[in-house]
Design a protein around this motif. Structure first.
Motif, PDB file in Angstrom:
ATOM      1  N   ASP A 162      -1.926 -21.740 -19.157  1.00 36.63           N
ATOM      2  CA  ASP A 162      -0.033 -21.867 -19.297  1.00 36.63           C
ATOM      3  C   ASP A 162      -0.626 -20.266 -18.049  1.00 36.63           C
ATOM      4  O   ASP A 162       0.935 -19.405 -17.878  1.00 36.63           O
ATOM      5  CB  ASP A 162       0.749 -21.223 -20.937  1.00 36.63           C
ATOM      6  N   ILE A 163      -1.371 -20.528 -17.468  1.00 31.89           N
ATOM      7  CA  ILE A 163      -1.280 -19.266 -16.702  1.00 31.89           C
ATOM      8  C   ILE A 163      -0.631 -19.133 -15.614  1.00 31.89           C
ATOM      9  O   ILE A 163      -0.913 -20.881 -14.829  1.00 31.89           O
ATOM     10  CB  ILE A 163      -3.733 -18.497 -16.252  1.00 31.89           C
ATOM     11  N   LYS A 164       0.332 -18.682 -14.882  1.00 31.07           N
ATOM     12  CA  LYS A 164       1.102 -19.046 -13.910  1.00 31.07           C
ATOM     13  C   LYS A 164       0.944 -19.014 -12.557  1.00 31.07           C
ATOM     14  O   LYS A 164       0.851 -19.189 -11.805  1.00 31.07           O
ATOM     15  CB  LYS A 164       2.397 -18.320 -13.802  1.00 31.07           C
ATOM     16  N   HIS A 165       0.093 -17.796 -12.391  1.00 35.63           N
ATOM     17  CA  HIS A 165      -0.558 -17.304 -11.171  1.00 35.63           C
ATOM     18  C   HIS A 165      -2.044 -17.363 -11.024  1.00 35.63           C
ATOM     19  O   HIS A 165      -2.550 -17.056 -12.315  1.00 35.63           O
ATOM     20  CB  HIS A 165      -0.293 -16.174 -11.208  1.00 35.63           C
ATOM     21  N   CYS A 166      -2.914 -17.578  -9.971  1.00 39.38           N
ATOM     22  CA  CYS A 166      -4.797 -17.676 -10.569  1.00 39.38           C
ATOM     23  C   CYS A 166      -4.531 -16.243 -10.577  1.00 39.38           C
ATOM     24  O   CYS A 166      -4.374 -15.233  -9.441  1.00 39.38           O
ATOM     25  CB  CYS A 166      -4.553 -17.740  -8.966  1.00 39.38           C
ATOM     26  N   SER A 167      -6.018 -15.687 -10.820  1.00 35.36           N
ATOM     27  CA  SER A 167      -7.371 -14.578 -11.090  1.00 35.36           C
ATOM     28  C   SER A 167      -7.075 -14.474  -9.698  1.00 35.36           C
ATOM     29  O   SER A 167      -7.362 -15.008  -7.993  1.00 35.36           O
ATOM     30  CB  SER A 167      -8.023 -14.828 -11.743  1.00 35.36           C
ATOM     31  N   GLU A 168      -7.784 -13.080  -9.016  1.00 38.18           N
ATOM     32  CA  GLU A 168      -7.768 -12.915  -7.898  1.00 38.18           C
ATOM     33  C   GLU A 168      -9.341 -13.500  -7.166  1.00 38.18           C
ATOM     34  O   GLU A 168      -8.646 -14.234  -5.798  1.00 38.18           O
ATOM     35  CB  GLU A 168      -9.569 -11.223  -7.480  1.00 38.18           C
ATOM     36  N   HIS A 169     -10.135 -14.052  -8.024  1.00 37.74           N
ATOM     37  CA  HIS A 169     -11.238 -15.179  -7.271  1.00 37.74           C
ATOM     38  C   HIS A 169     -11.089 -15.890  -7.955  1.00 37.74           C
ATOM     39  O   HIS A 169     -11.468 -16.080  -9.422  1.00 37.74           O
ATOM     40  CB  HIS A 169     -12.689 -14.274  -7.297  1.00 37.74           C
ATOM     41  N   VAL A 170     -11.073 -17.474  -7.540  1.00 36.45           N
ATOM     42  CA  VAL A 170     -11.554 -18.764  -8.458  1.00 36.45           C
ATOM     43  C   VAL A 170     -12.017 -19.581  -7.437  1.00 36.45           C
ATOM     44  O   VAL A 170     -12.322 -19.199  -6.278  1.00 36.45           O
ATOM     45  CB  VAL A 170      -9.680 -19.300  -8.468  1.00 36.45           C
ATOM     46  N   ASP A 171     -13.335 -20.115  -7.989  1.00 37.41           N
ATOM     47  CA  ASP A 171     -13.960 -21.394  -7.130  1.00 37.41           C
ATOM     48  C   ASP A 171     -13.640 -22.453  -6.432  1.00 37.41           C
ATOM     49  O   ASP A 171     -13.649 -22.782  -5.233  1.00 37.41           O
ATOM     50  CB  ASP A 171     -15.460 -21.185  -8.146  1.00 37.41           C
ATOM     51  N   VAL A 172     -12.814 -23.570  -8.090  1.00 36.53           N
ATOM     52  CA  VAL A 172     -12.305 -24.829  -7.649  1.00 36.53           C
ATOM     53  C   VAL A 172     -10.870 -24.604  -7.451  1.00 36.53           C
ATOM     54  O   VAL A 172     -10.339 -24.280  -8.627  1.00 36.53           O
ATOM     55  CB  VAL A 172     -13.518 -25.752  -7.954  1.00 36.53           C
ATOM     56  N   GLY A 173      -9.931 -24.254  -6.655  1.00 34.32           N
ATOM     57  CA  GLY A 173      -8.404 -25.172  -6.657  1.00 34.32           C
ATOM     58  C   GLY A 173      -7.809 -26.268  -6.693  1.00 34.32           C
ATOM     59  O   GLY A 173      -8.679 -27.567  -5.777  1.00 34.32           O
ATOM     60  N   LEU A 174      -7.888 -27.511  -7.566  1.00 33.87           N
ATOM     61  CA  LEU A 174      -7.838 -28.367  -7.647  1.00 33.87           C
ATOM     62  C   LEU A 174      -6.262 -28.769  -7.255  1.00 33.87           C
ATOM     63  O   LEU A 174      -5.051 -27.962  -8.377  1.00 33.87           O
ATOM     64  CB  LEU A 174      -7.733 -29.250  -8.716  1.00 33.87           C
ATOM     65  N   ILE A 175      -5.347 -28.883  -5.716  1.00 33.69           N
ATOM     66  CA  ILE A 175      -4.026 -29.047  -5.906  1.00 33.69           C
ATOM     67  C   ILE A 175      -3.180 -31.078  -5.729  1.00 33.69           C
ATOM     68  O   ILE A 175      -4.277 -31.622  -4.926  1.00 33.69           O
ATOM     69  CB  ILE A 175      -3.649 -29.185  -4.548  1.00 33.69           C
ATOM     70  N   GLU A 176      -2.214 -31.289  -6.762  1.00 33.93           N
ATOM     71  CA  GLU A 176      -1.981 -32.586  -6.715  1.00 33.93           C
ATOM     72  C   GLU A 176      -0.471 -32.403  -6.028  1.00 33.93           C
ATOM     73  O   GLU A 176       0.401 -31.167  -5.895  1.00 33.93           O
ATOM     74  CB  GLU A 176      -1.677 -32.883  -7.853  1.00 33.93           C
ATOM     75  N   GLY A 177       0.211 -33.239  -4.988  1.00 36.55           N
ATOM     76  CA  GLY A 177       1.265 -33.242  -4.656  1.00 36.55           C
ATOM     77  C   GLY A 177       1.580 -32.966  -3.431  1.00 36.55           C
ATOM     78  O   GLY A 177       0.589 -31.910  -3.129  1.00 36.55           O
ATOM     79  N   GLY A 178       2.940 -33.484  -2.042  1.00 38.51           N
ATOM     80  CA  GLY A 178       2.700 -32.968  -1.369  1.00 38.51           C
ATOM     81  C   GLY A 178       3.172 -31.466  -1.178  1.00 38.51           C
ATOM     82  O   GLY A 178       4.057 -31.060  -1.749  1.00 38.51           O
ATOM     83  N   LEU A 179       4.202 -31.711   0.052  1.00 43.45           N
ATOM     84  CA  LEU A 179       5.156 -30.264   0.409  1.00 43.45           C
ATOM     85  C   LEU A 179       6.167 -30.845   0.583  1.00 43.45           C
ATOM     86  O   LEU A 179       6.699 -31.055   1.498  1.00 43.45           O
ATOM     87  CB  LEU A 179       4.632 -29.070   1.159  1.00 43.45           C
TER      88      LEU A 179
END
Length: 186
Positions: free
Chosen positions: A51-68
């Motif tokens: 339930d964290i709404k924003h990334c911390s400063e450094h993330v190794d892997v971002g998984l993104i689903e959905g288009g724009l």
């Protein structure tokens, strides 16, 4: 005295859902009891699991689903990319626009008119204009048209084993090797 056992550094993983059905997140959860093993090798950052709404400063892997589909999707995607070392386009919506991109065959104006003016049962026909509603893009776009994508997990949705292989490989410092059954569209 025994030397302490060294564990590889944990990957920090974040997830994000744009214009899609959330099915890729559900498939990710299909790792079932392996989620306990996964929690031993990764730290979850921004995700519905935390339930964290924003990334911390450094993330190794971002998984993104959905288009724009709208300008808010684009803003969220750019912010997400800015914080992630690797971006993974997850599922057909992120990779090609998926089902939401079916509207690309028609003009945005005709889609809005069909939904809000001409649909049966509309009592007060008008296309909503409100600052709280994100401005729609003329076409649904895959994420690689806006940000650099490092990996893709194809499928609608990708199977849980594809997520497992991707994250395990990145933790181990090797390139993911997706078996055919983990990279096909059904």
């Amino acid at each position: 005295m025994n030397a302490p056992v060294e564990h590889p550094p944990r990957l920090k993983v974040a997830t994000c859902s744009l214009a899609g059905c959330f099915g890729c997140h559900m498939s990710f959860l299909d790792v079932d009891e392996r989620i306990v093993d996964l929690a031993q090798i990764v730290t979850f950052d921004r995700t519905p699991l935390t339930d964290i709404k924003h990334c911390s400063e450094h993330v190794d892997v971002g998984l993104i689903e959905g288009g724009l589909c709208n300008v808010e999707n684009v803003e969220v995607l750019r912010e997400f990319r800015a914080h992630c070392r690797y971006i993974v386009a997850v599922g057909s919506c992120a990779i090609t626009g998926g089902v939401p991109a079916v509207r690309n065959k028609f003009s945005l104006e005709s889609c809005l008119r069909e939904a809000y003016i001409e649909a049966p049962g509309i009592e007060n026909p008008h296309i909503p204009h409100d600052a709280e509603i994100p401005l729609l893009l003329n076409k649904v776009r895959p994420i690689h048209e806006v940000v650099r994508v490092d990996y893709v997990l194809p499928g609608c949705p990708p199977p849980a084993d594809a997520f497992w292989e991707l994250l395990s490989a990145l933790v181990e410092g090797r390139e993911p090797q997706l078996a055919y059954e983990n990279r096909r569209f059904d």
